[in-house]
Design a protein around this motif. Structure first.
Motif, PDB file in Angstrom:
ATOM      1  N   THR A   1       4.221  40.023  -7.012  1.00 56.82           N
ATOM      2  CA  THR A   1       5.274  41.033  -6.872  1.00 56.82           C
ATOM      3  C   THR A   1       6.267  40.686  -5.770  1.00 56.82           C
ATOM      4  OG1 THR A   1       4.037  42.363  -5.274  1.00 56.82           O
ATOM      5  CG2 THR A   1       3.710  42.867  -7.620  1.00 56.82           C
ATOM      6  N   SER A   2       5.919  39.817  -4.878  1.00 55.18           N
ATOM      7  CA  SER A   2       6.740  39.381  -3.737  1.00 55.18           C
ATOM      8  C   SER A   2       7.067  40.514  -2.772  1.00 55.18           C
ATOM      9  CB  SER A   2       8.025  38.677  -4.204  1.00 55.18           C
ATOM     10  OG  SER A   2       8.954  39.598  -4.737  1.00 55.18           O
ATOM     11  N   ASN A   3       6.307  41.570  -2.786  1.00 52.10           N
ATOM     12  CA  ASN A   3       6.520  42.664  -1.844  1.00 52.10           C
ATOM     13  C   ASN A   3       5.419  42.683  -0.792  1.00 52.10           C
ATOM     14  OD1 ASN A   3       8.799  43.715  -3.098  1.00 52.10           O
ATOM     15  ND2 ASN A   3       7.594  44.992  -4.452  1.00 52.10           N
TER      16      ASN A   3
ATOM     17  N   MET B   1      15.217  41.051   7.834  1.00 55.31           N
ATOM     18  CA  MET B   1      16.387  40.384   7.279  1.00 55.31           C
ATOM     19  C   MET B   1      15.976  39.463   6.150  1.00 55.31           C
ATOM     20  SD  MET B   1      16.996  41.092  10.667  1.00 55.31           S
ATOM     21  CE  MET B   1      16.144  39.777  11.432  1.00 55.31           C
ATOM     22  N   GLY B   2      16.636  39.632   4.995  1.00 53.10           N
ATOM     23  CA  GLY B   2      16.458  38.732   3.869  1.00 53.10           C
ATOM     24  C   GLY B   2      15.061  38.712   3.309  1.00 53.10           C
ATOM     25  N   GLY B   3      14.752  37.622   2.599  1.00 53.74           N
ATOM     26  CA  GLY B   3      13.447  37.444   1.973  1.00 53.74           C
ATOM     27  C   GLY B   3      13.574  37.328   0.467  1.00 53.74           C
ATOM     28  N   PHE B   4      12.441  37.048  -0.173  1.00 54.20           N
ATOM     29  CA  PHE B   4      12.423  36.940  -1.631  1.00 54.20           C
ATOM     30  C   PHE B   4      12.356  38.323  -2.245  1.00 54.20           C
ATOM     31  CE2 PHE B   4      10.889  32.707  -0.538  1.00 54.20           C
ATOM     32  CZ  PHE B   4      11.686  31.931  -1.369  1.00 54.20           C
ATOM     33  N   HIS B   5      13.356  38.638  -3.053  1.00 51.29           N
ATOM     34  CA  HIS B   5      13.378  39.923  -3.761  1.00 51.29           C
ATOM     35  C   HIS B   5      12.468  39.856  -4.980  1.00 51.29           C
ATOM     36  CE1 HIS B   5      14.815  43.615  -5.463  1.00 51.29           C
ATOM     37  NE2 HIS B   5      15.300  42.999  -6.508  1.00 51.29           N
ATOM     38  N   GLN B   6      12.507  38.747  -5.696  1.00 56.17           N
ATOM     39  CA  GLN B   6      11.628  38.510  -6.837  1.00 56.17           C
ATOM     40  C   GLN B   6      11.132  37.071  -6.729  1.00 56.17           C
ATOM     41  OE1 GLN B   6      13.688  39.433 -10.460  1.00 56.17           O
ATOM     42  NE2 GLN B   6      13.865  41.591  -9.970  1.00 56.17           N
ATOM     43  N   TRP B   7       9.930  36.920  -6.195  1.00 53.72           N
ATOM     44  CA  TRP B   7       9.357  35.614  -5.909  1.00 53.72           C
ATOM     45  C   TRP B   7       9.311  34.727  -7.148  1.00 53.72           C
ATOM     46  CZ3 TRP B   7       8.082  32.253  -2.347  1.00 53.72           C
ATOM     47  CH2 TRP B   7       7.120  31.289  -2.609  1.00 53.72           C
ATOM     48  N   GLN B   8       8.846  35.239  -8.267  1.00 52.56           N
ATOM     49  CA  GLN B   8       8.679  34.430  -9.473  1.00 52.56           C
ATOM     50  C   GLN B   8      10.004  33.878  -9.990  1.00 52.56           C
ATOM     51  OE1 GLN B   8       6.077  33.266 -10.095  1.00 52.56           O
ATOM     52  NE2 GLN B   8       4.375  34.687 -10.012  1.00 52.56           N
ATOM     53  N   ARG B   9      11.082  34.597  -9.786  1.00 53.10           N
ATOM     54  CA  ARG B   9      12.384  34.150 -10.268  1.00 53.10           C
ATOM     55  C   ARG B   9      13.181  33.433  -9.187  1.00 53.10           C
ATOM     56  NH1 ARG B   9      15.213  39.044 -12.838  1.00 53.10           N
ATOM     57  NH2 ARG B   9      16.774  37.454 -13.234  1.00 53.10           N
TER      58      ARG B   9
ATOM     59  N   ILE C   1      18.747  32.257  12.001  1.00 50.68           N
ATOM     60  CA  ILE C   1      19.042  30.828  12.004  1.00 50.68           C
ATOM     61  C   ILE C   1      18.229  30.124  10.924  1.00 50.68           C
ATOM     62  CG2 ILE C   1      18.986  28.718  13.387  1.00 50.68           C
ATOM     63  CD1 ILE C   1      18.974  30.645  15.852  1.00 50.68           C
ATOM     64  N   GLY C   2      18.891  29.232  10.186  1.00 47.94           N
ATOM     65  CA  GLY C   2      18.212  28.414   9.185  1.00 47.94           C
ATOM     66  C   GLY C   2      17.544  29.251   8.128  1.00 47.94           C
ATOM     67  N   ALA C   3      17.469  28.727   6.919  1.00 46.78           N
ATOM     68  CA  ALA C   3      16.843  29.504   5.866  1.00 46.78           C
ATOM     69  C   ALA C   3      16.921  28.786   4.553  1.00 46.78           C
ATOM     70  CB  ALA C   3      17.532  30.858   5.735  1.00 46.78           C
ATOM     71  N   LEU C   4      16.185  29.307   3.611  1.00 45.74           N
ATOM     72  CA  LEU C   4      16.342  28.909   2.223  1.00 45.74           C
ATOM     73  C   LEU C   4      17.436  29.793   1.656  1.00 45.74           C
ATOM     74  CD1 LEU C   4      12.586  28.863   1.193  1.00 45.74           C
ATOM     75  CD2 LEU C   4      14.014  26.894   1.734  1.00 45.74           C
ATOM     76  N   GLU C   5      18.364  29.203   0.923  1.00 43.94           N
ATOM     77  CA  GLU C   5      19.422  29.984   0.311  1.00 43.94           C
ATOM     78  C   GLU C   5      19.126  30.138  -1.152  1.00 43.94           C
ATOM     79  OE1 GLU C   5      23.265  28.375   1.209  1.00 43.94           O
ATOM     80  OE2 GLU C   5      22.751  28.082   3.301  1.00 43.94           O
ATOM     81  N   GLY C   6      19.473  31.275  -1.711  1.00 40.02           N
ATOM     82  CA  GLY C   6      19.124  31.542  -3.107  1.00 40.02           C
ATOM     83  C   GLY C   6      20.273  31.315  -4.040  1.00 40.02           C
ATOM     84  N   PRO C   7      20.043  31.290  -5.355  1.00 40.58           N
ATOM     85  CA  PRO C   7      18.693  31.365  -5.948  1.00 40.58           C
ATOM     86  C   PRO C   7      17.944  30.050  -5.785  1.00 40.58           C
ATOM     87  CG  PRO C   7      20.323  31.145  -7.686  1.00 40.58           C
ATOM     88  CD  PRO C   7      21.093  31.248  -6.385  1.00 40.58           C
ATOM     89  N   LEU C   8      16.634  30.145  -5.754  1.00 34.40           N
ATOM     90  CA  LEU C   8      15.768  28.999  -5.511  1.00 34.40           C
ATOM     91  C   LEU C   8      14.834  28.850  -6.702  1.00 34.40           C
ATOM     92  CD1 LEU C   8      14.624  26.952  -3.346  1.00 34.40           C
ATOM     93  CD2 LEU C   8      13.035  28.782  -2.769  1.00 34.40           C
ATOM     94  N   LEU C   9      14.634  27.657  -7.188  1.00 29.97           N
ATOM     95  CA  LEU C   9      13.703  27.447  -8.286  1.00 29.97           C
ATOM     96  C   LEU C   9      12.304  27.311  -7.709  1.00 29.97           C
ATOM     97  CD1 LEU C   9      15.655  24.988 -10.577  1.00 29.97           C
ATOM     98  CD2 LEU C   9      15.288  27.433 -10.893  1.00 29.97           C
ATOM     99  N   VAL C  10      11.427  28.177  -8.135  1.00 31.83           N
ATOM    100  CA  VAL C  10      10.043  28.186  -7.664  1.00 31.83           C
ATOM    101  C   VAL C  10       9.204  27.441  -8.691  1.00 31.83           C
ATOM    102  CG1 VAL C  10       8.076  29.645  -7.082  1.00 31.83           C
ATOM    103  CG2 VAL C  10      10.389  30.383  -6.503  1.00 31.83           C
ATOM    104  N   PRO C  11       8.317  26.511  -8.265  1.00 34.99           N
ATOM    105  CA  PRO C  11       7.488  25.787  -9.225  1.00 34.99           C
ATOM    106  C   PRO C  11       6.744  26.746 -10.143  1.00 34.99           C
ATOM    107  CG  PRO C  11       7.171  24.916  -7.009  1.00 34.99           C
ATOM    108  CD  PRO C  11       8.036  26.136  -6.890  1.00 34.99           C
ATOM    109  N   GLY C  12       6.772  26.450 -11.435  1.00 33.93           N
ATOM    110  CA  GLY C  12       6.070  27.294 -12.404  1.00 33.93           C
ATOM    111  C   GLY C  12       6.893  28.445 -12.913  1.00 33.93           C
ATOM    112  N   SER C  13       8.169  28.552 -12.496  1.00 38.04           N
ATOM    113  CA  SER C  13       8.974  29.689 -12.953  1.00 38.04           C
ATOM    114  C   SER C  13       9.786  29.313 -14.165  1.00 38.04           C
ATOM    115  CB  SER C  13       9.890  30.176 -11.850  1.00 38.04           C
ATOM    116  OG  SER C  13      10.784  29.167 -11.450  1.00 38.04           O
TER     117      SER C  13
END
Length: 187
Positions: free
Chosen positions: A82-84, A125-133, A175-187
């Motif tokens: 669920t990424s929550n 601040m920020g974070g994955f809203h939908q981890w699988q996607r 400072i620094g981060a992963l920018e989205g959208p990001l391809l998650v392995p297995g998605s």
């Protein structure tokens, strides 16, 4: 012995709770002197008590009386799908054992968000809203640790996750981060 009282018109009513008949200021003063470990149980007594144990007035009174206590807040992901994450606080039971108590009034927060504490607030601040996607959010929230309420703030200009943040001279820096959208392995 019944917990109901009969009235003249044979209707049953609950007996009044004696504590609620006290003036609010005296009730506030009494509850402020109790250890915080009793607050979760006390909040189950009635809506009035639930409101009282989360009120800023109670915490101001505790500080005035010198009963200020520090709390540990824990963010736990209950399900990676669920990424929550959900918020808990480390509480002391009346028998001095420690336990994690979920804070149901705080909404779930994004996974891999960045956190900063300032006073009695936690900024998320920020974070994955939908981890699988692989969707990352630019949202910023302020968690009030006194009232256990969350408030949305102005969004960041860029969606980020897994960033580092710090409080410098009263300002929050991310400072620094992963920018989205990001391809998650297995998605």
């Amino acid at each position: 012995m019944s917990s109901k009282l009969a009235t003249n018109d044979d209707h049953l009513q609950e007996p009044p709770i004696l504590m609620t008949s006290l003036p609010d200021e005296i009730l506030l003063d009494c509850v402020a002197r109790l250890p915080r470990s009793y607050y979760p149980i006390l909040s189950l007594v009635s809506k009035q008590f639930r409101s009282l144990v989360t009120s800023p007035e109670l915490y101001r009174r505790r500080c005035f009386l010198g009963y200020e206590e520090h709390c540990l807040y824990v963010a736990i992901s209950e399900n990676i799908e669920t990424s929550n994450i959900h918020w808990y606080t480390l509480a002391r039971k009346p028998n001095d054992k420690l336990w994690l108590v979920r804070i149901p009034s705080l909404p779930p927060m994004p996974l891999h968000g960045s956190y900063v504490v300032k006073g009695s607030s936690i900024y998320v601040m920020g974070g994955f809203h939908q981890w699988q996607r692989g969707l990352i959010t630019p949202n910023v929230s302020r968690l009030d640790c006194v009232s256990h309420m969350a408030e949305p703030l102005t969004r960041m200009p860029k969606a980020v996750a897994a960033s580092v943040s710090a409080l410098v001279d009263g300002k929050v820096y991310v400072i620094g981060a992963l920018e989205g959208p990001l391809l998650v392995p297995g998605s």
